[in-house]
Structures are given as C-alpha cells and as structure tokens.
Design a protein around this motif. Structure first.
Motif: not given
Length: 297
Positions: A59-70
């Motif tokens: 489960x993961x939320x990705x907010x608008x405009x963010x750079x999320x690394x896995x």
C-alpha cells in the motif's frame, strides 16, 4: 488491471522532517491531492507447479507533484509495481487507483525504461514523435511537441541525427524526451540511469531534478542506488524481498534545487543514507533509526 478512479482522495499528512532552517531553500512539502493510490496490491506469478509471490500487500499513496522513489534489492518487486501502475501487468489482488486531476480529467502517464529502445531507422525527433503518432496527434503538432521536448533535455540540435550516433547518456535523454512529449501528469521511470557511467548518471540526475521542479510532474522512480534516491526524491518507499513488500516510507528532509549544493555532505543526507541501509538490512537498530528520521511503517 489498473483502475482509474473518478473520485478524488486527499493525501495523508506529510511526515515530520528534520528541524531547522537551511540556507539552500525550502524542502518540498507533500500533502496535496493524491495522484496514485496503491492499496493492498499482491502479485503472484504461476510457474507450472509452483507460485512465486512478487508483491505482497503493498500500500502506497503518491501525492500529486511528488517524486517518490522505490528502493530495495533485486527481486523485491519494484519494477513489477511500476508496471502494474502503468497498466502493463495485472494484479492478483488489491487495487491501483490513478486519480483524476483537479479539473476532472484523467491523468496521462508515460514510461521511461532502462533500455531506451530507440528505433534505429528513425531520426531522433521521429523517435520522440512515436508515442504521439500512436495517439493520433496531428503531424504539425507532433513535430512542435517533439522539438519542445528535445529542447528541454538539451538535444534540440540533434533532432535529425540517427540515434545510433548518440552516446548512451544522450540516448537516454531522447527516451526522456519521448516520454515528456506526450505531456504526462505521471512519469514512471524504471532505473533509467542504471546502465550509465557515474559522470553521465549524475548529470542526468541533475537534469531530471530540474525538470521535475519546473514541470511539477508526479514521478515514480525505481532505483537500487540510495544516493540517487536521496538526491532526487521528496519521498522514498523501501522494499524487501521474498516476498516483495514495502517496509517503510520516509520523507527526504533536504531543500530543493539540490543540484546547487553538495547533497552527500549534508548531515541530514548522511543520516538518511544510514537509516535506509539499516531498514533494508532489517537490523535491530532499524526501528530506532526510523523513529529518529520520522519514518512511517
């Protein structure tokens, strides 16, 4: 299969960051509307007489405009999750919701792979136009958008060159331009700089950081490289394998415009690097480190 949800969901509150001001400017504060919501995703591959669980209850939320690394070791399901978000791989359980924009329109997505797969019989600009052709964009508009994308990545003067005459780093920039030409809201990037030498990779990291800040893109970025994740990201999701699962999500307590200062020498970056290594190793001191850095499990 990836589901596009018509409702709009608010992001969870931003996690705490390191205290104190910084001379380089503000950090990026997550907390806007969600672009992507990943809920309880499981992926099981059936291989003859046995099953292989690539992802379990992620489960993961990705907010608008963010750079999320896995970030995580090989085999932990990072690329599988990225492909699921992009609609290239089905889920075995759970749900992916790519949420609409504030104006109600669906979000456009594009993919940047490690293997850029340029077509050698097409010029650079015609490679960039490829996705636009598939979307039936009119010829003049295709060329305009392709040239604008090439200019953004510093390759405008190479528009008519065959791709095989370009260096590896330049070819990867063509791949990035091809993704940008479709004007995506969400950019999915699967270790795009992994095969490049350190000097070229660092230059492309700086260029991507500037593009992200300029274009306000939402980016999901897969990498094995902890330093790369810290340099680029506003948030980092950590994965472990067997089965692939997310074990932590942390905010990056560093100011933006990171190409203007030495990120690796920052005390917060050094602490964060140590925290990530500890959490991925599953060591006994990981929880204390996570608490110190305000990591959410």
């Amino acid at each position: 299969m990836t589901e596009v949800t018509e409702s709009r969901t608010e992001a969870e509150p931003a996690e705490a960051r390191a205290d104190g001001a910084h001379e380089h400017g503000d950090t990026k504060a997550p907390g806007g509307a969600l672009a992507v919501k990943i809920q309880g995703v499981t992926k099981v591959y059936e291989t003859g007489s046995r099953s292989v669980t690539a992802l379990e209850q992620v489960s993961l939320d990705v907010p608008e405009g963010e750079l999320v690394s896995l970030v995580g070791p090989s085999g932990c399901g990072k690329t599988t999750l990225l492909r699921i978000v992009g609609g290239l791989t089905d889920v075995s359980g759970g749900e992916i919701a790519v949420l609409p924009r504030g104006d109600g329109r669906s979000r456009k997505m594009s993919f940047v792979f490690q293997d850029v797969n340029l077509l050698p019989w097409r010029s650079v600009v015609r490679n960039v136009e490829f996705g636009l052709e598939s979307a039936n964009v009119e010829k003049r508009e295709r060329r305009k958008r392709a040239m604008a994308a090439l200019s953004r990545v510093g390759l405008g003067e190479f528009a008519d060159a065959p791709p095989y005459t370009l260096s590896g780093g330049m070819q990867q920039r063509v791949g990035l331009a091809r993704a940008l030409a479709v004007e995506p809201d969400v950019l999915l990037m699967d270790e795009p700089f992994g095969a490049l030498d350190n000097f070229t990779r660092e230059g492309l990291q700086e260029q991507l950081a500037q593009l992200w800040e300029d274009l306000k893109l939402t980016i999901l970025f897969v990498t094995h490289d902890i330093d790369e994740a810290i340099f680029l990201s506003s948030q980092i999701a950590l994965f472990q394998s067997q089965p692939g699962r997310m074990v932590a999500k942390l905010s990056v307590p560093l100011p933006l415009k990171r190409w203007t200062y030495d990120v690796r020498s920052e005390p917060a970056a050094i602490d964060l690097h140590r925290t990530i290594r500890s959490a991925l190793a599953g060591g006994s001191d990981a929880r204390a480190a996570e608490k110190k850095m305000s990591v959410r499990i």
